[in-house]
Scaffold this active site. Structure first.
Site, PDB file in Angstrom:
ATOM      1  N   LYS A   3     102.036 142.696  21.757  1.00  0.00           N
ATOM      2  CA  LYS A   3     102.837 143.629  20.962  1.00  0.00           C
ATOM      3  C   LYS A   3     103.146 144.835  21.842  1.00  0.00           C
ATOM      4  O   LYS A   3     102.442 145.850  21.800  1.00  0.00           O
ATOM      5  CB  LYS A   3     102.092 144.045  19.691  1.00  0.00           C
ATOM      6  CG  LYS A   3     102.213 143.003  18.586  1.00  0.00           C
ATOM      7  CD  LYS A   3     101.538 143.440  17.303  1.00  0.00           C
ATOM      8  CE  LYS A   3     102.368 144.381  16.477  1.00  0.00           C
ATOM      9  NZ  LYS A   3     103.506 143.747  15.791  1.00  0.00           N
TER      10      LYS A   3
HETATM   11  N1  PMP Z   1     105.885 138.140  15.199  1.00  0.00           N
HETATM   12  C1  PMP Z   1     106.236 139.393  15.527  1.00  0.00           C
HETATM   13  C2  PMP Z   1     107.319 139.593  16.508  1.00  0.00           C
HETATM   14  C3  PMP Z   1     105.581 140.482  14.938  1.00  0.00           C
HETATM   15  O1  PMP Z   1     105.920 141.728  15.256  1.00  0.00           O
HETATM   16  C4  PMP Z   1     104.574 140.255  13.977  1.00  0.00           C
HETATM   17  C5  PMP Z   1     103.869 141.417  13.321  1.00  0.00           C
HETATM   18  N2  PMP Z   1     102.757 141.846  14.046  1.00  0.00           N
HETATM   19  C6  PMP Z   1     104.240 138.926  13.664  1.00  0.00           C
HETATM   20  C7  PMP Z   1     104.918 137.893  14.300  1.00  0.00           C
HETATM   21  C8  PMP Z   1     103.137 138.603  12.685  1.00  0.00           C
HETATM   22  O2  PMP Z   1     101.891 138.886  13.242  1.00  0.00           O
HETATM   23  P1  PMP Z   1     100.661 139.340  12.331  1.00  0.00           P
HETATM   24  O3  PMP Z   1     100.495 138.299  11.286  1.00  0.00           O
HETATM   25  O4  PMP Z   1      99.521 139.401  13.277  1.00  0.00           O
HETATM   26  O5  PMP Z   1     101.013 140.661  11.762  1.00  0.00           O
END
Ligand code: PMP
Length: 308
Positions: A159
């Site tokens: 991220k």
């Molecule tokens: N893909 C992207 C690009 C994201 O930004 C997120 C949010 N964090 C997710 C998938 C989902 O991840 P998570 O379930 O860990 O929030």
């Protein structure tokens, strides 16, 4: 607009919301190298509050930092404590939590190694990211003309702040055309994920999602859903998904910390299944909320909960 609360954790201290400022020469502001997380704290049916999968989120923050080649000046335990302290300081029973590590001001230019790394944890109230109606009835999605970066371009497993320009462009494009969320393909044309969510497809009672080796974030909600499917006796498989599979899916849904489990009722102007939330999506959604909010069911997954 984000509703102001009292405190933000900044570099080891809880400071007043308005005092949490950065300098205009903050390196991350210019070049995008920084890492962040998105976490949710839920108020449970018994009145207690618990953060969902705190340890995994902080672990991913450290993995993102390693990928981005920045060293966080705190331990995982310190940042887990910072999250809990910030929620408590703001007396929030339920909130979204945003840890962010950024390269502070100092030197400028691309090759900067010695600027301090600053870390903040902010919290705010945030309801259903894609709307309450979307949670119940499903949302309308469109495949964006912007691709997700390929696996050796922008490190989609991390991220990273700058990585979200790609998501913003896709989201603006489709919302500007009247849709709710953007689905993004990888450079080869396989389905990757949505602008801020992972994607799942249901066909003939089986659930599919692109593998973690694809151009996707290894979502923590995605991982929870794969586990819950197993427990519910629903076949769930990680494999590549093509665009046309979306068109003939019985159900499609998104998963993410902000979006939770959001059904998709339309893709590229084609009705998905019956055109509303599908039965498997609903089962998974109900089980997910049972776990995060409490109230019934046998397996509580207490290992996923950090109580305030
Ligand atoms: N893909 C992207 C690009 C994201 O930004 C997120 C949010 N964090 C997710 C998938 C989902 O991840 P998570 O379930 O860990 O929030």
């Amino acid at each position: 607009m984000v509703e102001k609360v009292e405190k933000i954790w900044m570099n080891g201290e809880l400071v007043a919301w308005d005092a949490a400022q950065v300098h205009v020469l903050t390196h991350t502001l210019h070049y995008g190298l920084g890492v962040f997380e998105g976490i949710r704290c839920y108020k449970r049916s018994d009145g207690k509050s618990a953060v969902f999968r705190l340890q995994e989120h902080i672990e991913r923050l450290f993995e993102s930092a390693k990928t981005a080649d920045i060293v966080l000046p705190y331990s995982q335990a310190q940042l887990e404590a910072a999250v809990l302290d910030t929620i408590r300081a703001n007396k929030l029973a339920e909130c979204y939590v945003r840890p962010l590590a950024y390269v502070a001001a100092g030197s400028m230019g691309i090759y900067v190694r010695d600027n301090p790394i600053h870390v903040i944890v902010a919290t705010w109230r945030w309801g259903a990211y894609l709307g309450d109606e979307g949670m119940a009835k499903g949302i309308r999605a469109k495949v964006s003309s912007y691709s997700r970066p390929g696996v050796n371009i922008a490190m989609t497993k991390a991220k990273i702040v700058g990585g979200y320009v790609n998501s913003i462009l896709a989201k603006r494009e489709v919302v500007g055309s009247g849709y709710d969320e953007a689905i993004m393909l990888d450079p080869q044309g396989y389905v990757a994920e949505a602008s801020g969510e992972n994607i799942f497809v249901v066909r003939k009672g089986r659930v599919f999602t692109p593998p973690s080796g694809a151009s996707v974030l290894a979502g923590i909600t995605r991982d929870a859903v794969l586990t819950l499917c197993k427990e519910l006796g629903i076949s769930a498989e990680e494999r590549m998904v093509s665009r046309d599979e979306l068109y003939n899916a019985d159900e499609v849904f998104f998963t993410g910390t902000a979006a939770e489990i959001t059904p998709v009722r339309e893709v590229d102007n084609r009705k998905v299944g019956s055109g509303s939330r599908g039965p498997i999506t609903q089962r998974i959604q109900e089980r997910f909320f049972q776990i995060v909010r409490g109230g019934g069911g046998e397996a509580t997954h207490s290992e996923w909960l950090s109580f305030l």
